[in-house]
Write an enzyme that holds these catalytic residues in place. Structure first.
Site, PDB file in Angstrom:
ATOM      1  CD  GLU A 121      -3.155   1.091   2.239  1.00 37.09           C
ATOM      2  OE1 GLU A 121      -2.536   1.845   3.244  1.00 37.09           O
ATOM      3  OE2 GLU A 121      -4.167   0.638   2.230  1.00 37.09           O
ATOM      4  CD  GLU A 135      -2.477   8.190  10.647  1.00 35.79           C
ATOM      5  OE1 GLU A 135      -2.322   9.460  10.525  1.00 35.79           O
ATOM      6  OE2 GLU A 135      -3.126   7.638  11.638  1.00 35.79           O
TER       7      GLU A 135
HETATM    8  C1  UD1 Z   1      -3.459   3.547  14.789  1.00 39.44           C
HETATM    9  C2  UD1 Z   1      -2.435   4.105  13.578  1.00 39.44           C
HETATM   10  C3  UD1 Z   1      -3.457   4.812  12.514  1.00 39.44           C
HETATM   11  C4  UD1 Z   1      -4.455   3.631  12.164  1.00 39.44           C
HETATM   12  C5  UD1 Z   1      -5.311   3.116  13.291  1.00 39.44           C
HETATM   13  C6  UD1 Z   1      -6.195   2.084  12.937  1.00 39.44           C
HETATM   14  C7  UD1 Z   1      -0.402   5.301  14.526  1.00 39.44           C
HETATM   15  C8  UD1 Z   1       0.041   6.537  15.036  1.00 39.44           C
HETATM   16  N1  UD1 Z   1      -1.922   5.433  14.278  1.00 39.44           N
HETATM   17  O1  UD1 Z   1      -4.400   4.747  15.365  1.00 39.44           O
HETATM   18  O2  UD1 Z   1      -2.829   5.338  11.508  1.00 39.44           O
HETATM   19  O3  UD1 Z   1      -5.391   4.238  11.420  1.00 39.44           O
HETATM   20  O4  UD1 Z   1      -4.371   2.708  14.383  1.00 39.44           O
HETATM   21  O5  UD1 Z   1      -6.962   2.037  13.770  1.00 39.44           O
HETATM   22  O6  UD1 Z   1       0.076   4.314  14.150  1.00 39.44           O
HETATM   23  N2  UD1 Z   1      -6.622   0.544  21.907  1.00 39.44           N
HETATM   24  C9  UD1 Z   1      -6.797  -0.445  22.740  1.00 39.44           C
HETATM   25  N3  UD1 Z   1      -6.796  -1.650  22.144  1.00 39.44           N
HETATM   26  C10 UD1 Z   1      -6.701  -1.638  20.818  1.00 39.44           C
HETATM   27  C11 UD1 Z   1      -6.216  -0.508  19.941  1.00 39.44           C
HETATM   28  C12 UD1 Z   1      -6.067   0.613  20.884  1.00 39.44           C
HETATM   29  O7  UD1 Z   1      -7.347  -0.218  24.028  1.00 39.44           O
HETATM   30  O8  UD1 Z   1      -6.694  -3.048  20.335  1.00 39.44           O
HETATM   31  C13 UD1 Z   1      -6.325   1.959  22.643  1.00 39.44           C
HETATM   32  C14 UD1 Z   1      -5.075   2.180  23.557  1.00 39.44           C
HETATM   33  O9  UD1 Z   1      -5.397   2.861  24.498  1.00 39.44           O
HETATM   34  C15 UD1 Z   1      -3.928   2.748  22.765  1.00 39.44           C
HETATM   35  C16 UD1 Z   1      -4.785   3.681  21.891  1.00 39.44           C
HETATM   36  O10 UD1 Z   1      -6.021   3.089  21.483  1.00 39.44           O
HETATM   37  O11 UD1 Z   1      -3.092   3.351  23.268  1.00 39.44           O
HETATM   38  C17 UD1 Z   1      -4.181   4.205  20.664  1.00 39.44           C
HETATM   39  O12 UD1 Z   1      -3.805   3.224  19.820  1.00 39.44           O
HETATM   40  P1  UD1 Z   1      -2.731   3.799  18.435  1.00 39.44           P
HETATM   41  O13 UD1 Z   1      -2.197   2.447  17.884  1.00 39.44           O
HETATM   42  O14 UD1 Z   1      -1.770   4.540  19.126  1.00 39.44           O
HETATM   43  O15 UD1 Z   1      -3.562   4.794  17.749  1.00 39.44           O
HETATM   44  P2  UD1 Z   1      -4.772   4.592  16.921  1.00 39.44           P
HETATM   45  O16 UD1 Z   1      -5.589   5.812  17.152  1.00 39.44           O
HETATM   46  O17 UD1 Z   1      -5.373   3.172  17.323  1.00 39.44           O
END
Ligand code: UD1
Ligand code: UDP
Length: 378
Positions: A121, A135
Site C-alpha cells: 500500500e 500517517e
Molecule cells: C492507529 C494508527 C492509525 C491507524 C489506526 C487504525 C498510528 C500513530 N496510528 O491509530 O494510523 O489508522 O491505528 O485503527 O500508528 N487501543 C486499545 N486496544 C486496541 C487498540 C487500541 O485499547 O486494540 C487504545 C489504547 O489505549 C491505545 C490507543 O487506543 O494506546 C491508541 O492506539 P494507537 O495504535 O496508538 O493509535 P490509533 O488511534 O489506534
C-alpha cells in the site's frame, strides 16, 4: 535446492492485520519462502481479533501497546524492540503495510540493518503533513526506504514517480484489502447486534488523531442532529478504543435511543454491517476502499484524502468535520433517491482481489527467479 528466503511480515494494528493477512497466506504457500509473522501488537485486542479470523498465529509478539500511548514513546519502544528481533531473526526481507508507527519504525530499522524492505500500500499521499497526522509522515519515511513499492493504483504510482522513486521499483498491484474483503464478504455473517429492520442503517466509524477535540465533537453533534431529523434511520457506531475517541463518543451520543454505540466489531461482522448499511460516515482509510466495492456511499469526515480515486468516481465524498455540512450531505443522500443512486454504483478502484498474488509474483521473480513462472502474474 536453494535455501528458502526468510520473509519477515510485520503487523501492528487492525488494518495492517486485515491487509497483510491475504499476503501472509499467499506467501506461506510458496516453497521458496520461509515466512515469519511478527506482531508488534501496537493494537492488542483489535489485532488479535483479525489474526484469529484469518487463522494467523504470530511467531513473535512484541506486545507493545500501552493504554493511551503517546507517539514518541510508542515510536521509541518499537524501534528498540524491532531492532532486537531483527537481529535475532536475521530476515532476508521485511514486509509491512500502510502508514502506522509500526510500519514507519519497521522500515527505519530494516534500513539501519540494510535489510531490503517491501512497502505494501505504497504511494498514498495527501501532500499535507498535518492530514492525516502522523500517517502522511509515516508513509513518506517508509516510502523512501523501500526497495519494492507495491502501489494500489496508477495514481499512487505517479505520486512516487514525482518523488523520484525509480519506475522499476514500483509495482501496481491493487490493494490487498480487496483480497480480504472479497473473501469475507462472500459469506453472510451474523452481526450479533439486533437492529431495527424497519430503519435505514447509517454506519459510523471515527478515530483520526487530527480530529480529536472540537472536530470530533462537531461530528458527534452532526450525527445527533441527523438522527433527530430522520426518524427512519438508526446509527450503528462501533467505537474505536482510543480513549480520546471513546470517552467523547459515549459522552455525546451514549443516551440516544436510535444511536447504537458498540465495541469495535470483528472484521466479519463489520463487513456484514457495511453490506447492510444504507450510508457510511467515516474517517477511516480502509472503509473508503471497502465500501465502494460493496456499493455503499461514503461520506468522509476529513478535510483531505489520500484515496482520491473513489472521490473521482463519485462514490465517496469528502465532507470535512463541519457539523452543518455533514448533516446537509447525509440528508441529501437520505432524502434524494437520484443522488443516492449516483453514489451507490458498486465500483472498486482499489483492487480486484488479486493484489497478494501479484505481490508474491514480484517477490518470487526478485528473490527466487528459478521458481518464477515464465509468464507474468495476471
Ligand atoms: C492507529 C494508527 C492509525 C491507524 C489506526 C487504525 C498510528 C500513530 N496510528 O491509530 O494510523 O489508522 O491505528 O485503527 O500508528 N487501543 C486499545 N486496544 C486496541 C487498540 C487500541 O485499547 O486494540 C487504545 C489504547 O489505549 C491505545 C490507543 O487506543 O494506546 C491508541 O492506539 P494507537 O495504535 O496508538 O493509535 P490509533 O488511534 O489506534
Ligand atoms: N473495521 C473492523 N471493525 C470495526 C471497524 C472497522 O473490522 O469495528 C475494519 C474495516 O473494515 C477496515 C479496517 O477495519 O478494513 C479499517 O481500520 P481503521 O478504520 O481502524 O484504520 P484505517 O483504515 O483508518 O487505518
Amino acid at each position: 535446492m536453494h535455501q528458502p528466503k526468510h520473509i519477515l511480515c510485520i503487523v501492528g494494528t487492525r488494518p495492517e492485520g486485515i491487509k497483510m493477512a491475504p499476503l501472509i497466506k499467499a506467501l506461506k504457500r510458496e516453497p521458496w519462502a520461509r515466512v515469519t509473522v511478527l506482531a508488534t501488537a501496537q493494537h492488542r485486542g483489535l489485532l488479535d481479533q483479525v489474526l484469529s479470523l484469518f487463522d494467523i498465529q504470530p511467531d513473535v509478539d512484541l506486545d507493545i501497546m500501552r493504554a493511551n500511548q503517546a507517539l514518541p514513546e510508542l515510536t521509541s519502544r518499537l524501534i528498540t524492540a524491532l531492532d532486537q528481533k531483527f537481529t535475532e531473526l536475521s530476515p532476508d526481507v521485511v514486509l509491512a503495510q500502510g502508514d502506522t508507527t509500526t510500519v514507519m519504525t519497521a522500515a527505519l530499522v530494516a534500513f539501519y540493518r540494510r535489510t531490503p524492505f517491501g512497502h505494501v500500500e505504497a504511494g498514498l499521499r495527501t501532500h499535507d503533513l498535518d492530514n492525516p497526522f502522523p500517517e502522511e509522515m509515516n508513509r513518506l519515511v517508509a516510502g523512501h526506504l523501500a526497495k519494492w513499492h507495491f502501489v494500489p493504483t496508477e495514481r499512487s504510482r505517479q505520486n512516487l514517480l514525482r518523488e523520484g522513486i525509480a519506475d522499476t521499483a514500483i509495482h501496481v498491484t491493487g490493494n490487498t484489502v480487496i483480497d480480504a474483503l472479497l473473501e469475507v464478504a462472500a459469506t453472510d455473517w451474523p452481526l450479533g447486534i439486533p437492529l431495527d429492520p424497519d430503519k435505514r442503517l447509517v454506519l459510523v466509524t471515527a478515530h483520526r488523531r487530527e480530529n480529536f477535540g472540537e472536530p470530533f465533537r462537531a461530528v458527534c453533534r452532526a450525527i445527533r442532529t441527523l438522527v433527530d431529523r430522520h426518524p427512519d434511520i438508526e446509527v450503528l457506531y462501533p467505537v474505536h478504543p482510543n480513549p480520546n475517541v471513546s470517552e467523547a463518543a459515549h459522552g455525546f451520543l451514549g443516551d440516544h435511543p436510535r444511536i447504537r454505540l458498540c465495541q469495535p466489531l470483528d472484521y466479519a461482522p463489520f463487513v456484514e454491517a457495511q453490506k447492510r448499511a444504507f450510508l457510511i460516515l467515516t474517517d477511516s482509510g480502509g472503509v473508503q476502499e471497502e465500501a465502494p466495492a460493496l456499493g455503499k456511499p461514503v461520506l468522509v469526515m476529513r478535510s483531505e484524502t489520500e484515496r482520491p480515486e473513489a472521490v473521482d468516481e463519485g462514490v465517496v465524498r469528502l465532507v470535512g468535520t463541519d457539523e452543518a455540512r455533514i448533516v446537509a450531505e447525509a440528508s441529501r443522500l437520505l432524502d434524494d433517491p437520484d443522488a443516492y443512486r449516483r453514489m451507490a454504483r458498486g465500483v472498486s478502484p482499489y483492487g480486484d482481489g488479486k493484489a497478494s498474488r501479484r505481490i508474491v509474483g514480484v517477490l518470487r521473480a526478485a528473490l527466487c527467479p528459478d521458481h518464477a513462472p515464465a509468464v507474468r502474474e495476471p
